[in-house]
Scaffold this motif. Structure first.
Motif, short mmCIF file in Angstrom:
data_model
loop_
_atom_site.label_atom_id
_atom_site.label_comp_id
_atom_site.label_asym_id
_atom_site.label_seq_id
_atom_site.Cartn_x
_atom_site.Cartn_y
_atom_site.Cartn_z
N ALA A 191 1.08 46.91 45.48
CA ALA A 191 1.54 45.87 44.56
C ALA A 191 1.37 46.32 43.11
O ALA A 191 2.26 46.09 42.27
N LEU A 203 2.42 38.83 45.93
CA LEU A 203 2.24 40.27 45.71
C LEU A 203 3.22 41.10 46.53
O LEU A 203 3.63 42.18 46.12
N GLY A 204 3.63 40.58 47.67
CA GLY A 204 4.57 41.29 48.53
C GLY A 204 5.90 41.59 47.87
O GLY A 204 6.61 42.52 48.27
N HIS A 234 6.02 45.30 46.69
CA HIS A 234 5.81 46.42 47.62
C HIS A 234 7.04 47.25 47.74
O HIS A 234 8.12 46.88 47.56
N ASN A 263 -10.72 45.24 45.18
CA ASN A 263 -9.97 45.66 46.36
C ASN A 263 -8.48 45.35 46.20
O ASN A 263 -7.81 44.98 47.16
N ALA A 264 -7.99 45.52 44.99
CA ALA A 264 -6.59 45.19 44.69
C ALA A 264 -5.62 45.97 45.57
O ALA A 264 -5.91 47.08 46.02
N ASP A 265 -4.48 45.36 45.80
CA ASP A 265 -3.41 45.93 46.60
C ASP A 265 -2.72 47.04 45.78
O ASP A 265 -1.99 46.76 44.84
N GLU A 266 -2.99 48.28 46.15
CA GLU A 266 -2.46 49.44 45.41
C GLU A 266 -0.93 49.45 45.36
O GLU A 266 -0.34 49.77 44.34
N LYS A 276 -8.42 46.37 38.73
CA LYS A 276 -9.58 46.46 39.62
C LYS A 276 -10.87 45.93 38.98
O LYS A 276 -11.84 45.68 39.68
N GLU A 300 -0.84 37.17 42.78
CA GLU A 300 -1.83 36.99 43.84
C GLU A 300 -2.10 35.50 44.09
O GLU A 300 -2.13 35.04 45.22
N TYR A 335 -0.46 40.58 37.97
CA TYR A 335 -1.07 40.77 39.29
C TYR A 335 -1.83 39.51 39.70
O TYR A 335 -1.66 39.00 40.81
N ARG A 368 -10.15 42.54 40.43
CA ARG A 368 -9.93 42.57 41.88
C ARG A 368 -10.25 43.97 42.38
O ARG A 368 -9.36 44.81 42.51
#
Length: 105
Positions: free
Chosen positions: A19, A101-102, A105, A14-17, A9, A96, A92, A12
């Motif tokens: 991910a 990043l998907g 998940h 607003n990073a994808d938690e 963070k 990205e 990450y 980023r």
């Protein structure tokens, strides 16, 4: 134990938690060792390993070596002020950049 999500963070906010959690789950063993928890961009062999094992094998990228090297250089430049470059953050940022990043998940 370091707060790897907080490190991501920094770069980023607003990073994808999900991910981040997926990366941590995937690389939990690697991150448990002080030696392997960080990427040494000054070590050509280590950078080559990141390119081969993470970018090509894990992310399944088929871009040219030049394109992958450019992405690694971009992340290195982004993190240049950070003496210790967290492997989770490096991974990450790379995932990205390539829209992968998907996978975590």
């Amino acid at each position: 134990m370091a707060d790897w999500a907080a490190d991501v963070k920094i770069y980023r906010p607003n990073a994808d938690e999900a991910a981040i959690e997926g990366l941590l789950k995937t690389y939990r063993l690697v991150m448990s060792s002080q030696d392997s928890a960080y990427v040494a961009f000054s070590d050509k062999d280590e950078v080559e390993t990141v390119k081969t094992n993470f970018l090509q094998k894990k992310l399944g990228l088929t871009e040219s070596d030049a394109a992958l090297d450019a992405a690694l250089d971009e992340v290195k430049e982004t993190m240049k002020a950070d003496r210790t470059k967290s492997r989770i953050t490096v991974y990450y940022l790379l995932a990205e950049k390539f829209g992968k990043l998907g996978l975590f998940h």
